[in-house]
Design a protein around this motif. Structure first.
Motif: not given
Length: 117
Positions: A34-45
C-alpha cells in the motif's frame, strides 16, 4: 536493478515496521505494498529500473510457490485428517467469490447502461 530491489525491500520493511509499531492485524508486506502504491501514484508511475525489476520478479513468481508445495507435502497427513473442513471452506469461499463477482458485475453493468440512457 539492485537499487530498485532495495526500494521494494525498503517498502516491505516499512510496512512490517508499521505493523509492529501500531499493532495492526494486517501483514507487513501488504502495508508495504500500500505504501509502494502511494509512492507510485505520487511519482506518476514506476521508473524504468523499478519496472524492469518488477517484471523480472513476476517472471520468476512460480519459484515463490516452492515453499508452499513443500509445506503441503510436509503436512499431508494433517490435510487428510482435516479434508472435510478444508473442502467445505474451499467450496464456500469459491461460491461466495463467484457470487460477489457476479453481483459486482451486475451492478456495474446496470450502472453503465443507466449512464448511457
Amino acid at each position: 536493478m539492485i537499487a530498485a530491489f532495495a526500494l521494494l525491500l525498503a517498502f516491505q520493511l516499512a510496512g512490517e515496521t508499521l505493523r509492529v509499531a501500531l499493532h495492526l492485524p494486517v501483514p507487513g508486506p501488504v502495508l508495504g505494498m500500500a505504501l509502494l502504491l502511494m509512492y507510485l501514484i505520487a511519482r506518476r508511475g514506476p521508473s524504468e529500473p523499478l519496472r524492469s525489476t518488477a517484471g523480472t520478479l513476476l517472471q520468476n513468481l512460480s519459484l515463490m510457490f516452492v515453499p508452499a508445495g513443500t509445506g503441503v507435502m510436509l503436512h499431508a497427513g494433517r490435510l487428510v485428517d482435516e479434508a472435510g473442513p478444508i473442502a467445505v471452506a474451499l467450496v464456500a469461499s469459491t461460491l461466495l467469490g463467484l457470487a460477489a463477482t457476479g453481483l459486482t458485475l451486475h451492478l456495474l453493468t446496470r450502472r453503465r447502461t443507466g449512464d448511457a440512457q
